[in-house]
Design a protein around this motif. Structure first.
Motif, short mmCIF file in Angstrom:
data_model
loop_
_atom_site.label_atom_id
_atom_site.label_comp_id
_atom_site.label_asym_id
_atom_site.label_seq_id
_atom_site.Cartn_x
_atom_site.Cartn_y
_atom_site.Cartn_z
N SER A 272 0.80 -1.01 0.07
CA SER A 272 0.12 0.07 0.16
C SER A 272 0.86 1.11 0.01
CB SER A 272 -0.93 -0.05 1.25
OG SER A 272 -1.50 1.10 1.49
N PRO A 273 0.76 2.25 -0.89
CA PRO A 273 1.49 3.53 -0.73
C PRO A 273 1.33 4.03 0.60
CG PRO A 273 -0.56 3.64 -2.05
CD PRO A 273 -0.56 2.29 -1.83
N ALA A 274 0.30 3.77 1.27
CA ALA A 274 0.30 4.37 2.70
C ALA A 274 0.96 3.45 3.79
CB ALA A 274 -1.12 4.79 3.04
N GLY A 275 1.59 2.55 3.60
CA GLY A 275 2.08 1.70 4.41
C GLY A 275 3.41 2.60 5.11
N ASP A 276 3.30 2.42 6.66
CA ASP A 276 4.15 3.03 7.57
C ASP A 276 5.68 3.01 7.28
OD1 ASP A 276 2.00 4.88 8.79
OD2 ASP A 276 1.49 3.15 9.98
N SER A 277 5.98 1.60 7.05
CA SER A 277 7.49 1.21 7.05
C SER A 277 8.15 1.76 5.65
CB SER A 277 7.32 -0.07 7.28
OG SER A 277 7.16 -1.12 6.07
N HIS A 278 7.31 1.98 4.80
CA HIS A 278 7.82 2.20 3.29
C HIS A 278 8.97 3.34 3.35
CE1 HIS A 278 5.42 -0.91 2.34
NE2 HIS A 278 4.26 -0.23 1.97
N PRO A 279 8.44 4.59 3.86
CA PRO A 279 9.32 5.70 3.74
C PRO A 279 10.63 5.35 4.41
CG PRO A 279 7.11 6.44 4.11
CD PRO A 279 6.86 5.07 4.25
N ALA A 280 10.69 4.82 5.75
CA ALA A 280 11.63 4.51 6.56
C ALA A 280 12.50 3.52 5.71
CB ALA A 280 11.58 4.03 8.08
N LEU A 281 12.22 2.62 5.09
CA LEU A 281 12.91 1.75 4.22
C LEU A 281 13.70 2.21 3.10
CD1 LEU A 281 10.45 -1.52 4.29
CD2 LEU A 281 12.64 -1.37 5.76
N LEU A 282 13.12 3.16 2.72
CA LEU A 282 13.60 3.83 1.33
C LEU A 282 14.63 4.89 1.70
CD1 LEU A 282 10.33 4.97 -0.32
CD2 LEU A 282 12.00 3.36 -1.45
N ALA A 283 14.50 5.44 2.89
CA ALA A 283 15.59 6.24 3.49
C ALA A 283 16.60 5.71 4.18
CB ALA A 283 14.83 7.28 4.59
N ALA A 284 16.63 4.47 4.92
CA ALA A 284 17.56 3.88 5.24
C ALA A 284 18.45 3.02 4.13
CB ALA A 284 17.17 2.90 6.29
N GLY A 285 17.68 2.69 3.22
CA GLY A 285 18.28 1.72 2.19
C GLY A 285 18.00 0.28 2.59
N ALA A 286 17.16 -0.21 1.80
CA ALA A 286 16.71 -1.68 2.23
C ALA A 286 16.55 -2.63 0.73
CB ALA A 286 15.43 -1.75 2.79
N GLU A 287 16.92 -3.77 0.81
CA GLU A 287 16.73 -4.86 -0.16
C GLU A 287 15.87 -5.90 0.52
OE1 GLU A 287 20.36 -5.32 -2.92
OE2 GLU A 287 20.48 -6.31 -1.26
N VAL A 288 14.89 -6.45 -0.42
CA VAL A 288 13.80 -7.43 -0.25
C VAL A 288 14.55 -8.68 -0.69
CG1 VAL A 288 11.58 -8.04 -0.41
CG2 VAL A 288 12.08 -5.65 -0.15
N GLU A 289 14.72 -9.60 0.08
CA GLU A 289 15.20 -11.08 -0.13
C GLU A 289 13.90 -11.82 -0.77
OE1 GLU A 289 17.49 -14.76 1.40
OE2 GLU A 289 17.52 -12.91 2.58
N ALA A 290 13.74 -12.03 -1.82
CA ALA A 290 12.57 -12.91 -2.36
C ALA A 290 13.01 -14.35 -2.94
CB ALA A 290 12.00 -12.25 -3.51
N GLU A 291 12.46 -15.32 -2.51
CA GLU A 291 12.78 -16.50 -2.86
C GLU A 291 11.82 -17.48 -3.38
OE1 GLU A 291 15.25 -20.26 -0.89
OE2 GLU A 291 15.32 -18.37 0.21
N SER A 292 12.07 -18.61 -4.09
CA SER A 292 11.03 -19.43 -4.83
C SER A 292 11.85 -20.74 -5.01
CB SER A 292 10.52 -19.10 -6.06
OG SER A 292 11.66 -18.96 -7.29
N VAL A 293 11.16 -21.73 -5.34
CA VAL A 293 11.88 -23.04 -5.55
C VAL A 293 13.11 -22.80 -6.78
CG1 VAL A 293 10.04 -24.43 -4.91
CG2 VAL A 293 10.16 -23.71 -7.32
N ARG A 294 13.02 -21.57 -7.69
CA ARG A 294 13.93 -21.31 -8.72
C ARG A 294 15.30 -20.63 -8.33
NH1 ARG A 294 12.29 -17.47 -11.31
NH2 ARG A 294 10.49 -17.09 -10.13
N GLY A 295 15.06 -20.28 -6.97
CA GLY A 295 16.27 -19.55 -6.39
C GLY A 295 15.63 -18.46 -5.56
N THR A 296 16.85 -17.54 -5.22
CA THR A 296 16.85 -16.28 -4.46
C THR A 296 17.24 -14.86 -5.17
OG1 THR A 296 17.40 -17.51 -2.45
CG2 THR A 296 17.82 -15.14 -2.39
N ARG A 297 16.59 -14.08 -4.93
CA ARG A 297 16.98 -12.51 -5.47
C ARG A 297 16.81 -11.40 -4.56
NH1 ARG A 297 12.81 -9.84 -9.18
NH2 ARG A 297 10.81 -10.57 -8.83
#
Length: 302
Positions: free
Chosen positions: A112-137
């Motif tokens: 959601s564009p109104a999610g409270d964590s998003h601005p702080a994650l953008l400011a701090a510098g974050a990466e999302v670790e996504a995984e499937s049976v095909r691998g991780t990115r």
């Protein structure tokens, strides 16, 4: 509706591969609201609460690895030093009950564009670790949001961890709403000073179809701090510099009129929050420098 309860991460990935439309649920603070109001009726729900690694976090040399199901209350209680901006944002999420159940991973998944964590994650510098049976990115958080309540996950992927850079300088978060918590943000803003790299990052929420970084404002402020010798001198920021930063942040918005606020109000509020949070973070930076805070400069920018 079929209910899936994988007992391990491997089982969860296999179940997601077999049922790509399955909706993951941990805290349920977003998903159950949509189901209860009949806004969503998935064929499969996947309960992730039995997977221990999603509830774990680890502080490394440069980053914090935050499991997707780590609740906001844990961020507030245990990680406020390493992730001050995110901890401040977490304080404004719902009630204590919601903060004990809701998680940053769930906030990201809802997108959601109104999610409270998003601005702080953008400011701090974050990466999302996504995984499937095909691998991780690893997906930079600014590339994770693709539209209103849409994200960059493939159909068979799940969020496993969020990797967030540890604070090397002061961070702030500000939110406009009818009250401090238990309310959806009319708009929100976060800023992080990174003295080691002499850069500034910021994040804006609920003022565009996705959370956004005001890159022109970041570049302007970073250059102004360097060219003006502010990082070394600790001088008070001039009002004109703060105003320009605020105007550029407001210009990065692409808001709408809705029941919570007008587009014009959101732009104005983002500018005010940008100016004020810049003032707070810079005064904190000055106060934490060796030798104290007493360098002459302009008037306070907040």
């Amino acid at each position: 509706m079929e209910f899936l309860r994988p007992a391990s991460w491997e089982e969860a990935l296999a179940a997601k591969a077999e049922h790509p439309s399955a909706v993951p649920i941990a805290g349920g603070t977003d998903v159950m609201v949509e189901i209860n109001f009949d806004h969503r009726r998935p064929g499969h729900l996947m309960d992730l609460n039995r997977i221990p690694e999603l509830h774990e976090w680890e502080v490394g040399d440069e980053t914090v690895r935050l499991g997707a199901s780590v609740p906001y209350s844990e961020v507030i209680d245990r990680l406020a030093t390493e992730l001050p901006g995110l901890a401040l944002a977490s304080h404004t999420v719902g009630s204590p009950q919601i903060r004990n159940r809701g998680s940053v991973g769930g906030n990201l998944g809802a997108a959601s564009p109104a999610g409270d964590s998003h601005p702080a994650l953008l400011a701090a510098g974050a990466e999302v670790e996504a995984e499937s049976v095909r691998g991780t990115r690893f997906i930079p958080v600014e590339d994770f949001y693709t539209g209103v309540k849409r994200n960059a996950l493939a159909e068979d992927e799940l969020i496993k961890n969020i990797h967030i850079k540890k604070a090397d300088g002061p961070q702030q978060f500000s939110k406009v709403g009818t009250r401090n918590a238990m309310v959806i943000a009319v708009c929100a803003f976060s800023i992080a000073l990174h003295p080691e790299s002499r850069t500034v990052r910021a994040g804006i929420g609920s003022a565009a179809p996705t959370p956004v970084r005001p890159r022109a404002a970041e570049d302007f402020l970073g250059a102004a701090l360097e060219e003006g010798g502010f990082w070394d001198s600790g001088a008070t920021l001039t009002p004109s510099l703060a105003r320009e930063f605020a105007e550029l942040c407001a210009g990065a918005c692409n808001p709408i009129d809705d029941v919570r606020g007008s587009a014009a109000y959101r732009r104005r509020a983002v500018g005010v929050m940008a100016r004020r949070t810049l003032g707070w973070t810079w005064e904190s930076y000055r106060g934490n420098r060796p030798g104290g805070t007493t360098t002459e400069g302009g008037a306070p920018c907040a």
